[in-house]
Scaffold this active site. Structure first.
Site, PDB file in Angstrom:
ATOM      1  N   LEU A  24       0.827  -1.206   0.000  1.00 46.22           N
ATOM      2  CA  LEU A  24       0.000   0.000   0.000  1.00 46.22           C
ATOM      3  C   LEU A  24       0.863   1.259   0.000  1.00 46.22           C
ATOM      4  CD1 LEU A  24      -2.944  -1.017   2.372  1.00 46.22           C
ATOM      5  CD2 LEU A  24      -2.716  -1.271  -0.117  1.00 46.22           C
ATOM      6  N   VAL A  84       4.334  -4.991  10.774  1.00 51.29           N
ATOM      7  CA  VAL A  84       4.067  -6.374  10.345  1.00 51.29           C
ATOM      8  C   VAL A  84       2.598  -6.445   9.936  1.00 51.29           C
ATOM      9  CG1 VAL A  84       4.014  -8.772  11.102  1.00 51.29           C
ATOM     10  CG2 VAL A  84       5.855  -7.240  11.882  1.00 51.29           C
ATOM     11  N   TYR A 146      -1.740 -10.139  15.517  1.00 57.85           N
ATOM     12  CA  TYR A 146      -1.741  -9.007  14.581  1.00 57.85           C
ATOM     13  C   TYR A 146      -2.987  -8.136  14.803  1.00 57.85           C
ATOM     14  CZ  TYR A 146      -2.601  -6.696  10.085  1.00 57.85           C
ATOM     15  OH  TYR A 146      -2.903  -5.781   9.099  1.00 57.85           O
ATOM     16  N   ARG A 184     -14.345 -14.474   0.306  1.00 53.76           N
ATOM     17  CA  ARG A 184     -14.377 -13.498   1.414  1.00 53.76           C
ATOM     18  C   ARG A 184     -14.051 -12.098   0.912  1.00 53.76           C
ATOM     19  NH1 ARG A 184      -9.915 -11.798   4.017  1.00 53.76           N
ATOM     20  NH2 ARG A 184     -10.272 -10.574   5.906  1.00 53.76           N
TER      21      ARG A 184
HETATM   22  P1  NAI Z   1       3.174  -4.662   3.597  1.00 53.74           P
HETATM   23  O1  NAI Z   1       3.629  -5.775   4.456  1.00 53.74           O
HETATM   24  O2  NAI Z   1       3.311  -4.807   2.115  1.00 53.74           O
HETATM   25  O3  NAI Z   1       3.877  -3.309   4.030  1.00 53.74           O
HETATM   26  C1  NAI Z   1       4.257  -3.036   5.364  1.00 53.74           C
HETATM   27  C2  NAI Z   1       5.605  -2.352   5.328  1.00 53.74           C
HETATM   28  O4  NAI Z   1       6.011  -2.130   6.675  1.00 53.74           O
HETATM   29  C3  NAI Z   1       6.696  -3.184   4.649  1.00 53.74           C
HETATM   30  O5  NAI Z   1       7.308  -2.449   3.598  1.00 53.74           O
HETATM   31  C4  NAI Z   1       7.680  -3.496   5.768  1.00 53.74           C
HETATM   32  O6  NAI Z   1       9.039  -3.497   5.350  1.00 53.74           O
HETATM   33  C5  NAI Z   1       7.405  -2.370   6.752  1.00 53.74           C
HETATM   34  N1  NAI Z   1       7.802  -2.751   8.114  1.00 53.74           N
HETATM   35  C6  NAI Z   1       7.650  -3.972   8.712  1.00 53.74           C
HETATM   36  N2  NAI Z   1       8.218  -3.962   9.921  1.00 53.74           N
HETATM   37  C7  NAI Z   1       8.737  -2.729  10.092  1.00 53.74           C
HETATM   38  C8  NAI Z   1       9.451  -2.115  11.144  1.00 53.74           C
HETATM   39  N3  NAI Z   1       9.784  -2.781  12.276  1.00 53.74           N
HETATM   40  N4  NAI Z   1       9.843  -0.840  10.989  1.00 53.74           N
HETATM   41  C9  NAI Z   1       9.554  -0.163   9.859  1.00 53.74           C
HETATM   42  N5  NAI Z   1       8.879  -0.685   8.816  1.00 53.74           N
HETATM   43  C10 NAI Z   1       8.469  -1.961   8.940  1.00 53.74           C
HETATM   44  O7  NAI Z   1       1.638  -4.403   3.968  1.00 53.74           O
HETATM   45  P2  NAI Z   1       0.552  -3.570   3.170  1.00 53.74           P
HETATM   46  O8  NAI Z   1      -0.390  -4.511   2.549  1.00 53.74           O
HETATM   47  O9  NAI Z   1       1.203  -2.528   2.365  1.00 53.74           O
HETATM   48  O10 NAI Z   1      -0.223  -2.887   4.387  1.00 53.74           O
HETATM   49  C11 NAI Z   1       0.133  -1.602   4.848  1.00 53.74           C
HETATM   50  C12 NAI Z   1      -0.537  -1.366   6.189  1.00 53.74           C
HETATM   51  O11 NAI Z   1      -1.942  -1.520   6.044  1.00 53.74           O
HETATM   52  C13 NAI Z   1      -0.089  -2.351   7.261  1.00 53.74           C
HETATM   53  O12 NAI Z   1      -0.016  -1.679   8.494  1.00 53.74           O
HETATM   54  C14 NAI Z   1      -1.196  -3.378   7.290  1.00 53.74           C
HETATM   55  O13 NAI Z   1      -1.312  -3.953   8.577  1.00 53.74           O
HETATM   56  C15 NAI Z   1      -2.404  -2.511   6.942  1.00 53.74           C
HETATM   57  N6  NAI Z   1      -3.462  -3.268   6.320  1.00 53.74           N
HETATM   58  C16 NAI Z   1      -3.350  -3.702   5.027  1.00 53.74           C
HETATM   59  C17 NAI Z   1      -4.358  -4.412   4.425  1.00 53.74           C
HETATM   60  C18 NAI Z   1      -4.322  -4.832   2.994  1.00 53.74           C
HETATM   61  O14 NAI Z   1      -5.316  -5.418   2.537  1.00 53.74           O
HETATM   62  N7  NAI Z   1      -3.257  -4.565   2.226  1.00 53.74           N
HETATM   63  C19 NAI Z   1      -5.578  -4.764   5.188  1.00 53.74           C
HETATM   64  C20 NAI Z   1      -5.592  -4.252   6.539  1.00 53.74           C
HETATM   65  C21 NAI Z   1      -4.565  -3.526   7.061  1.00 53.74           C
HETATM   66  C1  15L Z   2      -4.769  -7.441   6.597  1.00 52.57           C
HETATM   67  O1  15L Z   2      -4.817  -6.817   7.639  1.00 52.57           O
HETATM   68  C2  15L Z   2      -3.477  -7.762   5.952  1.00 52.57           C
HETATM   69  O2  15L Z   2      -2.537  -6.738   6.136  1.00 52.57           O
HETATM   70  C3  15L Z   2      -3.605  -8.085   4.475  1.00 52.57           C
HETATM   71  O3  15L Z   2      -2.402  -8.699   4.044  1.00 52.57           O
HETATM   72  C4  15L Z   2      -4.786  -9.010   4.233  1.00 52.57           C
HETATM   73  O4  15L Z   2      -4.587 -10.243   4.903  1.00 52.57           O
HETATM   74  C5  15L Z   2      -6.050  -8.347   4.751  1.00 52.57           C
HETATM   75  O5  15L Z   2      -5.908  -7.975   6.120  1.00 52.57           O
HETATM   76  C6  15L Z   2      -7.283  -9.243   4.644  1.00 52.57           C
HETATM   77  O6  15L Z   2      -7.891  -9.506   5.664  1.00 52.57           O
HETATM   78  O7  15L Z   2      -7.609  -9.652   3.524  1.00 52.57           O
END
Ligand code: NAI
Ligand code: 15L
Length: 275
Positions: A24, A84, A146, A184
């Site tokens: 994202l 994470v 998480y 889902r």
């Molecule tokens: P992603 O895993 O691709 O990106 C997360 C980023 O955080 C990664 O680039 C990683 O290197 C960085 N990261 C991990 N540990 C770290 C640390 N200790 N210090 C600094 N950076 C760190 O996840 P995505 O899909 O981009 O999601 C972004 C945010 O949105 C996350 O917080 C995730 O929990 C949340 N989210 C995403 C969803 C989705 O459908 N993509 C759904 C719900 C929540």
């Molecule tokens: C999340 O919170 C995760 O970051 C993402 O990787 C997906 O698992 C998403 O929820 C989901 O529930 O589909």
């Protein structure tokens, strides 16, 4: 909403985007440019050098309190997408998500940041059944360590608003990917355009206190009622419906597969993590 788009607004001076190297983060990186004069991109992973003077890159581990304090200095808004992003052992979640969100708000307090957008997750309420209908006041039912870390982040946002006046919009993101991947996600899918709309409204709506908004597109079956976030004026434009036929033609899931029953899908069955 046309009225929202027409509002004259001052861009922020410098927005911090954590998690900028993630899925994202890479989506948001080019799309937050209109929201600020400068964007500070951060991740624990190295990123290619920024192009243009409006971007800067700062590598930082969210578990490093002093590092996060330096990271936040000079910013006036934060998009907190780092950490994470799936289920892991508690010890893995602890530094990045739990200590990390504390470090971020504490730095925000010290450096006068007034607005945070927190990437929360549907996994805060993942143990509800898919037949349940929720709103922003439904009690959390985290489905994982998480999900617990995201519930903690939301509570942190409430505390820092009540105690220090820092406003937050927590987006309980469903599934934000280029397209839905299973049955889902037909219900949880959030398009990238609708995510950007939520971020924009979260940044520029006045007086949000701590608002929790569910992040789903205008999908056919909506589990989540955003009535308590109506002041954001979020009006999703996309829907998972164009993918329905393809997904429903996939081999059927087992009758007891949690992806068919729980809002959080497979996360409810992850773990335990031993040894
Ligand atoms: P992603 O895993 O691709 O990106 C997360 C980023 O955080 C990664 O680039 C990683 O290197 C960085 N990261 C991990 N540990 C770290 C640390 N200790 N210090 C600094 N950076 C760190 O996840 P995505 O899909 O981009 O999601 C972004 C945010 O949105 C996350 O917080 C995730 O929990 C949340 N989210 C995403 C969803 C989705 O459908 N993509 C759904 C719900 C929540
Ligand atoms: C999340 O919170 C995760 O970051 C993402 O990787 C997906 O698992 C998403 O929820 C989901 O529930 O589909």
């Amino acid at each position: 909403m046309a009225e929202f788009d027409a509002i004259e607004r001052q861009p922020f001076n410098r927005i911090l985007l954590t998690g900028a190297a993630g899925g994202l983060g890479q989506v948001l990186r080019p799309r937050v440019r209109p929201f600020a004069r400068q964007v500070r991109l951060s991740d624990i992973s190295e990123m290619a050098p920024a192009e243009g003077s409006f971007e800067e890159v700062v590598t930082c581990d969210l578990a490093d309190k002093a590092g996060v304090d330096r990271l936040v200095e000079g910013c006036d808004a934060i998009l907190h997408f780092g950490g994470v992003s799936t289920e892991h052992a508690f010890e893995t979640i602890l530094g990045a998500n739990i200590c990390g969100v504390f470090h971020l708000y504490e730095a925000a307090r010290r450096h006068g940041v007034k607005r945070v957008i927190f990437a929360s997750s549907n996994h805060v309420i993942g143990f509800y059944r898919q037949s349940d209908r929720l709103d922003g006041l439904s009690p959390p039912r985290p489905d994982s360590y998480y999900g617990l870390s995201k519930a903690f982040g939301e509570d942190m946002a409430t505390f820092y608003y009540d105690r220090y006046g820092i406003e937050t919009v927590s987006i309980r993101i469903g599934s934000s990917f280029p397209e839905p991947q299973n049955v889902r996600m037909l219900d949880t899918w959030l398009s990238y355009d609708d995510l950007v709309q939520l971020v924009e409204r979260g940044l520029f709506t006045e007086q949000v206190g701590h608002t929790i908004v569910y992040g789903a597109s205008a999908n056919r079956n909506l589990w989540w009622d955003n009535r308590y976030a109506a002041h954001l004026g979020y009006a999703p434009k996309d829907s998972s419906e164009p993918w329905r036929a393809t997904i429903e033609a996939l081999p059927p899931l087992a009758a007891d597969d949690p992806v068919r029953h729980y809002q959080g899908g497979a996360f409810v069955a992850a773990g335990p993590f031993e040894g």
